[in-house]
Design a protein around this motif. Structure first.
Motif, short mmCIF file in Angstrom:
data_model
loop_
_atom_site.label_atom_id
_atom_site.label_comp_id
_atom_site.label_asym_id
_atom_site.label_seq_id
_atom_site.Cartn_x
_atom_site.Cartn_y
_atom_site.Cartn_z
N PHE A 51 0.83 -1.20 0.00
CA PHE A 51 0.00 0.00 0.00
C PHE A 51 0.87 1.26 0.00
N PHE B 197 2.31 1.86 -3.32
CA PHE B 197 1.29 2.41 -4.21
C PHE B 197 1.12 3.91 -3.96
N ALA B 198 1.02 4.28 -2.68
CA ALA B 198 0.84 5.70 -2.36
C ALA B 198 2.04 6.52 -2.83
N ASP C 191 3.93 5.77 -5.42
CA ASP C 191 3.77 5.86 -6.88
C ASP C 191 2.85 7.01 -7.24
N VAL C 192 1.72 7.06 -6.54
CA VAL C 192 0.73 8.10 -6.83
C VAL C 192 1.35 9.48 -6.62
N ARG C 193 2.24 9.57 -5.63
CA ARG C 193 2.90 10.84 -5.35
C ARG C 193 4.03 11.12 -6.33
N GLN D 91 1.26 6.81 5.22
CA GLN D 91 0.93 7.21 3.85
C GLN D 91 0.99 8.73 3.67
N SER E 16 -0.06 8.14 -13.78
CA SER E 16 -1.01 7.82 -12.72
C SER E 16 -2.03 6.80 -13.20
N THR F 55 -0.31 3.60 -12.56
CA THR F 55 -0.26 3.28 -11.13
C THR F 55 -1.58 2.70 -10.65
N ILE F 56 -2.67 3.35 -11.02
CA ILE F 56 -4.00 2.89 -10.62
C ILE F 56 -4.28 1.53 -11.26
N LYS G 148 -2.20 -0.78 -12.23
CA LYS G 148 -1.42 -1.84 -11.60
C LYS G 148 -2.07 -2.29 -10.28
N ARG G 149 -2.47 -1.30 -9.48
CA ARG G 149 -3.06 -1.62 -8.19
C ARG G 149 -4.36 -2.40 -8.36
N LEU H 257 -8.94 9.10 -0.03
CA LEU H 257 -7.51 9.13 -0.32
C LEU H 257 -7.28 9.51 -1.77
N TYR I 59 -5.22 12.83 -3.56
CA TYR I 59 -3.93 12.64 -4.23
C TYR I 59 -3.87 13.53 -5.46
N PRO I 60 -2.67 13.94 -5.83
CA PRO I 60 -2.56 14.88 -6.95
C PRO I 60 -2.71 14.21 -8.31
N ILE I 61 -3.76 13.42 -8.48
CA ILE I 61 -4.00 12.81 -9.79
C ILE I 61 -5.44 13.12 -10.19
#
Ligand code: ATP
Ligand code: MG
Lengths: 248, 244
Positions: free
Chosen positions: A94, A97-98, A100-102, A145, B3, B6-7, B9-10, B85, B89-91
């Motif tokens: 997790f 992942f967080a 990556d998003v950042r 996170q 992004s 990333t999404i 993949k998750r 969350l 996030y900046p996406i």
């Protein structure tokens, strides 16, 4: 670093946050107090860009959350009230992942994840699946996170909720330490935390600020030297009640 | 773009770290092959292009199974609060929608392509029109993309996965039945042939039908694309409306 300007949120006819204005400078830790339903979480959700405000704006390092959400969000670390997590992932999975998003990658990402795990004392559960964690560990995973990208602004909604006394102490120390070079806004129902961690505190009631000052000033205002007394004097018992003047 | 990846993949690893993806894949393979060899009368017709014995059944199976895979897409995020969350996030909302959608599509494409033994079988038994088979596979994947998009839209409305499953199943079934011969025949008697024609062209079967017949027509592709696009746009609109 956090400038909240006339922030208002209406849910239907109900005003959850009512022309709220305050600011948090770098190096300051602002405690956000208030009874259940006062509008603390709603304010934080607007400042973090999750909820669009009905009126007003919040600026993060001078960047408007309403006009440039992505830019502003990059500078914020946020711990939501319910500490939401993806249950099927592992703690490390997790956090990666967080990260990556950042937009972190490679070694920066590995280091950030490792640092967050250490800071929040998650080593023993690093490879455990999140749905098997205890409440306190879940909370700390979500806190981790929010620290990954070393944000300039931290917004923590009840960061010590569900933690044991040792961890409460650690998290307060952490907030104090991080607060030296960041701007932190955190909400709590534990009044001792104001003295333990905050450089300033506000009490919100029905979406408005009713008291604002340093812990010492607050104690002085209470008259009795007890924050609980002050809290009970300035806040109303039932905030969920719909005030007619707001509806009008 | 990063992004979305990333999404994606998750989401994909979440499908495969739970039993759901495997269950869907196995059930799809069993039902699609099962129908081929039973009601599809594969051997009697000697249907080497797989048109009626195999591809014909896909919309009927997918209208059940696509919502079963897709029901968690937003419902679970809404229920668990993880949408909070993602929202901080900046996406962009679009990259999240795209990542989620693509992950579900990939699971489904795997399921559909894993029926390849039947393709090998018909090539071994006879000399099928392989171009038609490829277009048949394309048709089934497009039907699936459409149903997943519809399910995604429904899941943005509710935090209850069961409600999402039932509603999206009803909507998908509706798009199949409205163009079904028995239904349009009734419409022709009760109303007029024009109404029946309109129903046929709204329904998923005619568009799927021409593809599994081996004809890739622009109007079918446009039909699939517009339903998918409308559903994804709707998803984004619903999610923003929820927060206001
Ligand atoms: N999505 C929503 N729709 C309608 N009303 C809402 C919504 N979210 C919050 N509210 C209302 O807004 C008010 C403020 O809620 P909020 O969660 O901000 O309170 P809080 O100060 O965080 O309380 P607590 O201390 O219990 O966490 C409450 O009366 C709540 O019922
Ligand atoms: Mg709250």
């Amino acid at each position: 670093m956090i400038e909240v300007d006339n922030l208002t949120k209406k849910f239907g006819s109900k005003t959850a946050v009512d022309h709220l204005s305050f600011s948090v400078r770098k190096g300051e830790v602002l405690g956000f107090l208030g009874p259940n339903g006062a509008g603390k979480s709603t304010t934080m959700r607007m400042v973090t860009g999750f909820l669009p405000p009905t009126h007003g704006d919040a600026r993060i390092c001078g960047i408007s959350v309403v006009d440039k959400p992505a830019e502003a969000k990059r500078r914020i670390g946020y711990l939501p009230e319910s500490a939401p997590l993806y249950n099927e992932m592992t703690v490390t999975g997790f956090l990666r992942f967080a990260a990556d998003v950042r937009g972190l990658s490679g070694n920066t990402k590995n280091d950030a994840v490792e640092r967050a795990i250490e800071t929040c004392f998650l080593q023993s559960v690093a490879y455990q699946s999140i749905d098997t964690l205890s409440k306190g560990y879940r909370h700390r995973t979500c806190l981790a996170q929010s620290l990954l990208h070393d944000p300039e602004v931290l917004i923590l909604d009840e960061p010590t909720d569900g933690l044991d006394p040792n961890q409460k102490h650690e998290v307060r120390q952490l907030i104090r330490r991080l607060g030296q070079e960041k701007a932190i806004l955190f909400s709590t129902h534990i009044l001792e935390e104001v003295e333990a961690a905050c450089s300033r505190a506000v009490i919100v009631d029905r979406g408005r600020i009713v008291v604002d000052g340093t812990p010492a000033e607050l104690l002085e205002k209470s008259g009795t030297g007890s924050l609980t007394d002050l809290f009970r004097q300035v806040t109303t018992l039932d905030t969920a009640e719909d005030t007619t003047e707001d509806a009008a | 773009m990063n992004s979305v990846w990333t999404i994606f993949k998750r989401e994909l690893s979440s499908y495969f770290s739970q039993p759901i993806a495997y269950a869907i894949i196995v059930v799809f393979i069993i039902t699609s092959l099962g129908l081929t060899f039973s009601f599809g009368n594969f051997f009697e017709f000697g249907d080497a292009s797989l048109r009626y014995s195999f591809f014909y059944w896909h919309p009927w199976i997918l209208m059940f199974l696509a919502p079963a895979l897709g029901m968690r897409m937003w419902s679970e995020e809404l229920r668990e609060g993880t949408v909070e969350l993602l929202g901080t996030y900046p996406i962009s909302m679009w990259s999240i929608i795209a990542g989620k959608y693509l992950a579900a599509i990939v699971v489904w494409t795997i399921a559909i392509l894993l029926t390849f033994p039947i393709w090998i079988t018909v090539n071994w038994l006879g000399e099928p029109d392989n171009i038609a088979i490829i277009s048949g596979y394309l048709g089934s994947i497009l039907v699936c993309c459409t149903f997943i998009a519809i399910t995604m839209l429904v899941s943005a409305f509710t935090r209850d996965q069961v409600v999402c499953l039932i509603v999206s199943f009803l909507v998908c079934t509706g798009t199949v039945l409205i163009g079904f011969d028995d239904v349009t025949r009734v419409a022709q008697q009760v109303a007029s042939p024009d109404v029946a024609d309109a129903m046929t062209s709204i329904g998923v079967l005619s568009h799927h039908g021409s593809l599994h017949g081996g004809a890739v027509r622009i109007q079918d592709l446009v039909w699939f694309a517009s339903i998918i696009l409308a559903s994804l746009l709707g998803t984004s609109a619903i999610l923003s409306a929820k927060r206001a």
